[in-house]
Design an enzyme around this catalytic site. Structure first.
Site, PDB file in Angstrom:
ATOM      1  N   HIS A 346      45.944  46.435  32.124  1.00 56.16           N
ATOM      2  CA  HIS A 346      45.348  47.409  31.204  1.00 56.16           C
ATOM      3  C   HIS A 346      45.631  48.858  31.607  1.00 56.16           C
ATOM      4  O   HIS A 346      45.346  49.773  30.833  1.00 56.16           O
ATOM      5  CB  HIS A 346      43.833  47.197  31.122  1.00 56.16           C
ATOM      6  CG  HIS A 346      43.425  46.016  30.302  1.00 56.16           C
ATOM      7  ND1 HIS A 346      43.637  44.717  30.709  1.00 56.16           N
ATOM      8  CD2 HIS A 346      42.830  45.930  29.087  1.00 56.16           C
ATOM      9  CE1 HIS A 346      43.162  43.883  29.804  1.00 56.16           C
ATOM     10  NE2 HIS A 346      42.676  44.591  28.803  1.00 56.16           N
ATOM     11  N   GLY A 347      46.153  49.056  32.817  1.00 53.62           N
ATOM     12  CA  GLY A 347      46.451  50.414  33.248  1.00 53.62           C
ATOM     13  C   GLY A 347      45.208  51.283  33.293  1.00 53.62           C
ATOM     14  O   GLY A 347      44.141  50.843  33.716  1.00 53.62           O
ATOM     15  N   GLU A 371      26.173  32.866  49.163  1.00 51.29           N
ATOM     16  CA  GLU A 371      26.054  31.482  49.636  1.00 51.29           C
ATOM     17  C   GLU A 371      27.148  31.095  50.629  1.00 51.29           C
ATOM     18  O   GLU A 371      27.723  30.015  50.568  1.00 51.29           O
ATOM     19  CB  GLU A 371      26.025  30.521  48.439  1.00 51.29           C
ATOM     20  CG  GLU A 371      24.790  30.718  47.584  1.00 51.29           C
ATOM     21  CD  GLU A 371      24.720  29.746  46.434  1.00 51.29           C
ATOM     22  OE1 GLU A 371      25.059  28.576  46.648  1.00 51.29           O
ATOM     23  OE2 GLU A 371      24.327  30.169  45.339  1.00 51.29           O
TER      24      GLU A 371
END
Length: 387
Positions: A346-347, A371
């Site tokens: 997505h840049g 955990e």
């Protein structure tokens, strides 16, 4: 279009029904609220908790004899968890948190205790619950707990401090793991169900977190809390074994949730890469982007497959400490990689809070920590292969 992973596992109509219910709920109710809940910072979406309860998603995994859905197999639970976490991993984990509380009760509790604390979890407005293990000086080494439980007639007196307790600000009931004798280490660990309104119980302020903010954490302080013996789960010293079995299951479920998050990041990246144009063509047609998507898909597939293998072995009654650790460390580290790769696809827009990508990167990191950190999982695996 959601990336569906084919694994050849035959499913019954009932299993498919619950998976479809979770997928629909994630699309309609969870994903649209993800950004808002993250921005709220320290507020759990209690309205979604109630909605999930009303359609059975908050209790489908609890025994039918206590009003739950009776879907006890971990394979189905993993597939449902993956769909919920595809919507949002923090909200998904919050909505099924009753299972974490119920695990020690199912493993250690007597019939009266199961009716007392499991039945209310299956109603339309169930109480929020919590499990209190971690302490300020005790994280991965659960056998070294310092919270003390001293027998006093028909009661125990509890003193200690718990930290990073999920759901603590909202929990009506909390299972507290304490020791009757620190020198006994794991053989002294004993579990008690306490009520938040008991004298001496204090819940700290919500802790501000990097991600998965739908689950609110806080400290729990215990000062001379008098707990009747009928709130002890099992005998003295039995709780550590029950906790480890609970962790074996929950670590596999973490793998499933992490896989759901990886799927979400992959799907959004594929869609964006098809729509975003650079140098005269969609970026998906640039080999660098296409190969990154391929690696994301491969890691997501691997996460799913190792998780489902562990779930099948768990359901078969096998000892799965190693397989649970493999599922958790693989899926959690893969989702960290996949969400970072998705942000790269997505840049600059991936770095913007307008998109969910930067949130997913923050959410993913918790899967490597909760955990049992990745280091602890590798310790478990190394001991298994060298013993």
């Amino acid at each position: 279009m959601s990336h569906t992973i084919r694994d050849g596992i035959p499913l019954t109509d009932e299993q498919r029904e619950f998976i479809a219910l979770a997928r629909d709920f994630a699309e309609r109710e969870i994903r649209p609220r993800a950004h808002e809940v993250d921005e709220a910072d320290t507020e759990s979406p209690l309205d979604l908790w109630q909605k999930a309860a009303q359609i059975g998603l908050a209790s489908y995994m609890l025994p039918a004899e206590y009003g739950g859905g009776g879907i006890g197999d971990l394979v189905t639970q993993c597939l449902v968890q993956q769909e919920l976490c595809y919507g949002d991993v923090g909200i998904g984990n919050f909505l099924t948190s009753s299972a974490f509380f119920a695990g020690p009760i199912e493993a250690l509790g007597n019939e009266e205790q199961k009716k007392r604390w499991l039945t209310p979890l299956t109603g339309d407005n169930p109480p929020v619950t919590a499990l209190a293990v971690t302490e300020p000086g005790v994280g991965s080494d659960s056998a070294s707990l310092q919270t003390r439980a001293v027998r006093d007639g028909d009661d125990y007196i509890l003193n200690g401090q718990k930290t990073w307790i999920s759901n603590a600000p909202y929990a009506q009931w909390i299972i507290v793991f304490a020791t009757v004798d620190p020198s006994l280490r794991s053989r002294g660990i004993t579990a008690f169900v306490i009520d938040r309104d008991m004298p001496g119980v204090t819940i700290g302020q919500p802790m501000k977190k990097m991600g998965q903010r739908a689950i609110v954490n806080a400290e729990v302080f215990l000062e001379n809390v008098r707990v009747p013996v009928d709130r002890r789960l099992g005998e003295e010293g039995q709780a550590f074994a029950g906790l480890m079995r609970t962790f074996d299951a929950s670590r596999i479920l973490i793998g499933a949730g992490a896989t759901g998050l990886s799927r979400a990041a992959l799907d959004q990246s594929v869609q964006y890469a098809k729509e975003r144009t650079q140098f005269g063509k969609p970026i998906v047609e640039h080999q660098a982007v296409a190969f990154r998507l391929a690696d994301m898909a491969a890691k997501t597939e691997i996460s799913h497959l190792v998780t489902m293998r562990a779930a099948r072995l768990f359901d078969a009654g096998e000892f799965t400490a190693m397989e649970s650790a493999v599922a958790k460390v693989t899926a959690s580290e893969n989702t960290t990689w996949v969400t970072n790769a998705a942000l790269q696809v997505h840049g600059g827009w991936g770095y913007s809070r307008e998109f969910l990508l930067e949130k997913w990167v923050r959410d993913a990191k918790l899967e490597e920590l909760e955990e049992g950190t990745s280091d602890i999982q590798r310790l478990i695996i190394s001991r298994a292969v060298t013993s």
